[in-house]
Write a protein that holds these residues in place. Structure first.
Motif, PDB file in Angstrom:
ATOM      1  N   PRO A 162       0.825  -1.207   0.000  1.00 26.28           N
ATOM      2  CA  PRO A 162       0.000   0.000   0.000  1.00 26.28           C
ATOM      3  C   PRO A 162       0.856   1.252   0.000  1.00 26.28           C
ATOM      4  N   LYS A 163       0.388   2.277  -0.684  1.00 26.22           N
ATOM      5  CA  LYS A 163       1.141   3.526  -0.779  1.00 26.22           C
ATOM      6  C   LYS A 163       1.129   4.233   0.568  1.00 26.22           C
ATOM      7  N   LYS A 164       2.318   4.645   1.002  1.00 21.00           N
ATOM      8  CA  LYS A 164       2.425   5.332   2.280  1.00 21.00           C
ATOM      9  C   LYS A 164       1.750   6.694   2.177  1.00 21.00           C
ATOM     10  N   PRO A 165       0.890   7.052   3.136  1.00 21.55           N
ATOM     11  CA  PRO A 165       0.206   8.337   3.063  1.00 21.55           C
ATOM     12  C   PRO A 165       1.180   9.504   3.153  1.00 21.55           C
ATOM     13  N   ALA A 166       0.833  10.594   2.463  1.00 19.86           N
ATOM     14  CA  ALA A 166       1.703  11.771   2.476  1.00 19.86           C
ATOM     15  C   ALA A 166       1.715  12.400   3.868  1.00 19.86           C
ATOM     16  N   ALA A 167       2.833  13.045   4.190  1.00 20.30           N
ATOM     17  CA  ALA A 167       2.949  13.687   5.501  1.00 20.30           C
ATOM     18  C   ALA A 167       1.917  14.800   5.621  1.00 20.30           C
ATOM     19  N   ARG A 168       1.336  14.913   6.815  1.00 21.12           N
ATOM     20  CA  ARG A 168       0.400  15.988   7.076  1.00 21.12           C
ATOM     21  C   ARG A 168       1.200  17.280   7.236  1.00 21.12           C
ATOM     22  N   GLY A 169       0.643  18.371   6.731  1.00 22.08           N
ATOM     23  CA  GLY A 169       1.385  19.620   6.783  1.00 22.08           C
ATOM     24  C   GLY A 169       0.504  20.821   7.056  1.00 22.08           C
ATOM     25  N   MET A 170       0.982  21.984   6.573  1.00 23.15           N
ATOM     26  CA  MET A 170       0.343  23.256   6.852  1.00 23.15           C
ATOM     27  C   MET A 170      -1.122  23.291   6.416  1.00 23.15           C
ATOM     28  N   ALA A 171      -1.409  22.786   5.219  1.00 23.99           N
ATOM     29  CA  ALA A 171      -2.775  22.846   4.710  1.00 23.99           C
ATOM     30  C   ALA A 171      -3.742  22.077   5.598  1.00 23.99           C
ATOM     31  N   GLN A 172      -3.321  20.890   6.058  1.00 26.25           N
ATOM     32  CA  GLN A 172      -4.194  20.088   6.913  1.00 26.25           C
ATOM     33  C   GLN A 172      -4.424  20.757   8.257  1.00 26.25           C
ATOM     34  N   LEU A 173      -3.349  21.324   8.845  1.00 25.73           N
ATOM     35  CA  LEU A 173      -3.504  21.972  10.143  1.00 25.73           C
ATOM     36  C   LEU A 173      -4.386  23.213  10.030  1.00 25.73           C
ATOM     37  N   LYS A 174      -4.212  23.988   8.979  1.00 27.69           N
ATOM     38  CA  LYS A 174      -5.049  25.177   8.777  1.00 27.69           C
ATOM     39  C   LYS A 174      -6.514  24.778   8.646  1.00 27.69           C
ATOM     40  N   LYS A 175      -6.769  23.720   7.889  1.00 30.59           N
ATOM     41  CA  LYS A 175      -8.144  23.251   7.697  1.00 30.59           C
ATOM     42  C   LYS A 175      -8.762  22.842   9.044  1.00 30.59           C
ATOM     43  N   GLU A 176      -7.996  22.119   9.849  1.00 31.54           N
ATOM     44  CA  GLU A 176      -8.507  21.674  11.143  1.00 31.54           C
ATOM     45  C   GLU A 176      -8.788  22.860  12.069  1.00 31.54           C
ATOM     46  N   LEU A 177      -7.896  23.846  12.054  1.00 32.01           N
ATOM     47  CA  LEU A 177      -8.095  25.016  12.902  1.00 32.01           C
ATOM     48  C   LEU A 177      -9.320  25.806  12.453  1.00 32.01           C
ATOM     49  N   ASP A 178      -9.502  25.918  11.133  1.00 36.32           N
ATOM     50  CA  ASP A 178     -10.672  26.625  10.608  1.00 36.32           C
ATOM     51  C   ASP A 178     -11.968  25.905  10.973  1.00 36.32           C
ATOM     52  N   GLU A 179     -11.889  24.576  11.028  1.00 37.59           N
ATOM     53  CA  GLU A 179     -13.077  23.783  11.350  1.00 37.59           C
ATOM     54  C   GLU A 179     -13.297  23.637  12.857  1.00 37.59           C
ATOM     55  N   GLY A 180     -12.328  24.082  13.650  1.00 39.66           N
ATOM     56  CA  GLY A 180     -12.454  23.982  15.097  1.00 39.66           C
ATOM     57  C   GLY A 180     -12.079  22.624  15.661  1.00 39.66           C
ATOM     58  N   THR A 181     -11.385  21.816  14.866  1.00 43.69           N
ATOM     59  CA  THR A 181     -10.946  20.498  15.348  1.00 43.69           C
ATOM     60  C   THR A 181      -9.833  20.669  16.378  1.00 43.69           C
ATOM     61  N   VAL A 182      -9.957  19.988  17.503  1.00 43.38           N
ATOM     62  CA  VAL A 182      -8.948  20.060  18.562  1.00 43.38           C
ATOM     63  C   VAL A 182      -8.388  18.670  18.824  1.00 43.38           C
ATOM     64  N   ARG A 183      -7.064  18.544  18.778  1.00 41.53           N
ATOM     65  CA  ARG A 183      -6.404  17.276  19.069  1.00 41.53           C
ATOM     66  C   ARG A 183      -5.687  17.379  20.409  1.00 41.53           C
TER      67      ARG A 183
END
Length: 347
Positions: free
Chosen positions: A3-24
């Motif tokens: 299986p193809k290794k997933p791409a590293a999470r980066g700036m775009a993903q974190l910005k999206k989560e912050l905009d959506e109010g996701t808290v980890r």
């Protein structure tokens, strides 16, 4: 097929989560681009910590990051808040065995949020990774989808960012401005940010920003002359190297800045030489070493005029000159002039 290794999470993903109010509960910000890491660290804290709330926020730097203290903070119930946030920067935990911390985070209280900020480490030979992705601690953060990588954007993204920054001030950005700024400054976003602030102030009364404005405020003269100086040193053209050095003094460039720029050039050459030995594609060299792609030929040619041990010795000589100045053994000018002559003797 594996299986193809997933791409590293980066700036775009974190910005999206912050905009959506996701808290980890677990966050790790790492990579080469310190400017973006700092920017998103601050953005993350602004969303998770109320201003002035010292009761529910603690931070640790480097050696002050003690595992038991961190765990104690995370297990303390927040006061009149949903979360207690702990920020840990430049800890080095992701380069060593951290089993105690890794095991404890498996049962992290729901009220605890842990943020690690681990940008790559600056050394005389260039950037060294601050995160070992093979370690248990990284794998824990990665599995929790809290590991976010921040690397130097490509030229297209940097051009867009420059245009956006300047356009936000209401100014027209003339053709060639982003390219000239990148050529003058390079791709380091912290340096670009500083130069953009200078450019905005310089053009305060103007309706547009031109290439001439960039050339008026940028550090390109010093950068270009130092590269030419290193080239002259490589070719053992002592007179030319000293003429370029005198030009920099005439331009009133601080001696310590000239020393920094010389050291920076040799650090880049060390990286380029290693990549040449490893047969790294030329298209990847610029991104890894932090210079613009059209300069690849210049750097590979110059690196090829040295042996790898000679380049390492040049980096050491720069460190020795810096040490001599800071300990008072030599004046800054004497140390720099001796360095230039010592670099000549390496070849």
């Amino acid at each position: 097929m594996a299986p193809k290794k997933p791409a590293a999470r980066g700036m775009a993903q974190l910005k999206k989560e912050l905009d959506e109010g996701t808290v980890r509960q677990l966050y790790l910000l790492y990579g080469t681009e310190r400017y973006l890491i700092r920017q998103y660290r601050d953005l993350l804290l602004s969303r998770l910590v109320n201003e002035g709330d010292s009761l529910n926020f603690s931070s640790y730097q480097g050696a002050s990051a003690d595992v038991q203290t961190i765990l104690g903070d995370l297990s303390t119930m927040p006061f009149l808040s949903e979360h207690r946030v702990v920020l840990v920067e430049d800890s080095g935990f992701f380069l060593k065995s951290a089993d105690e911390l890794t095991d404890a985070l498996g049962t992290l209280p729901e009220t605890g949020i842990l943020i690690f900020v681990e940008p790559d480490i600056e050394k005389s030979t260039g950037l060294t990774k601050a995160v070992d992705k093979r370690g248990r601690l990284f794998k824990l953060f990665d599995k929790a989808e809290g590991a976010f990588s921040f690397d130097v954007p490509d030229e297209k993204m940097l051009r867009s960012w420059i245009i956006s920054r300047l356009s936000d001030t209401g100014k027209k950005v003339e053709a060639g401005v982003p390219e000239r700024l990148l050529s003058a400054v390079g791709t380091d976003m912290s340096t670009l940010d500083t130069e953009l602030e200078k450019l905005i102030s310089y053009t305060l009364e103007k309706e547009s920003v031109s290439v001439a404005d960039v050339e008026a405020i940028s550090v390109t003269v010093a950068e270009d002359k130092v590269f030419d100086m290193v080239d002259a040193i490589s070719a053992k053209k002592t007179e030319q190297a000293l003429l370029l050095y005198n030009d920099l003094l005439t331009l009133r460039e601080p001696v310590m800045k000239v020393l920094y720029l010389i050291a920076k050039q040799y650090q880049i050459l060390v990286q380029v030489a290693k990549m040449q030995a490893d047969k790294t594609p030329r298209s990847e060299m610029a991104k890894t070493a932090g210079f613009l792609p059209f300069l690849v030929n210049k750097y590979t040619t110059l690196a090829g005029s040295y042996t790898y041990p000679q380049l390492l010795a040049a980096c050491d000589a720069c460190l020795e000159a810096d040490y001599s100045i800071k300990t008072g053994r030599l004046s800054d000018r004497n140390a720099l002039e001796r360095l230039i002559l010592d670099l000549m003797d390496l070849k």
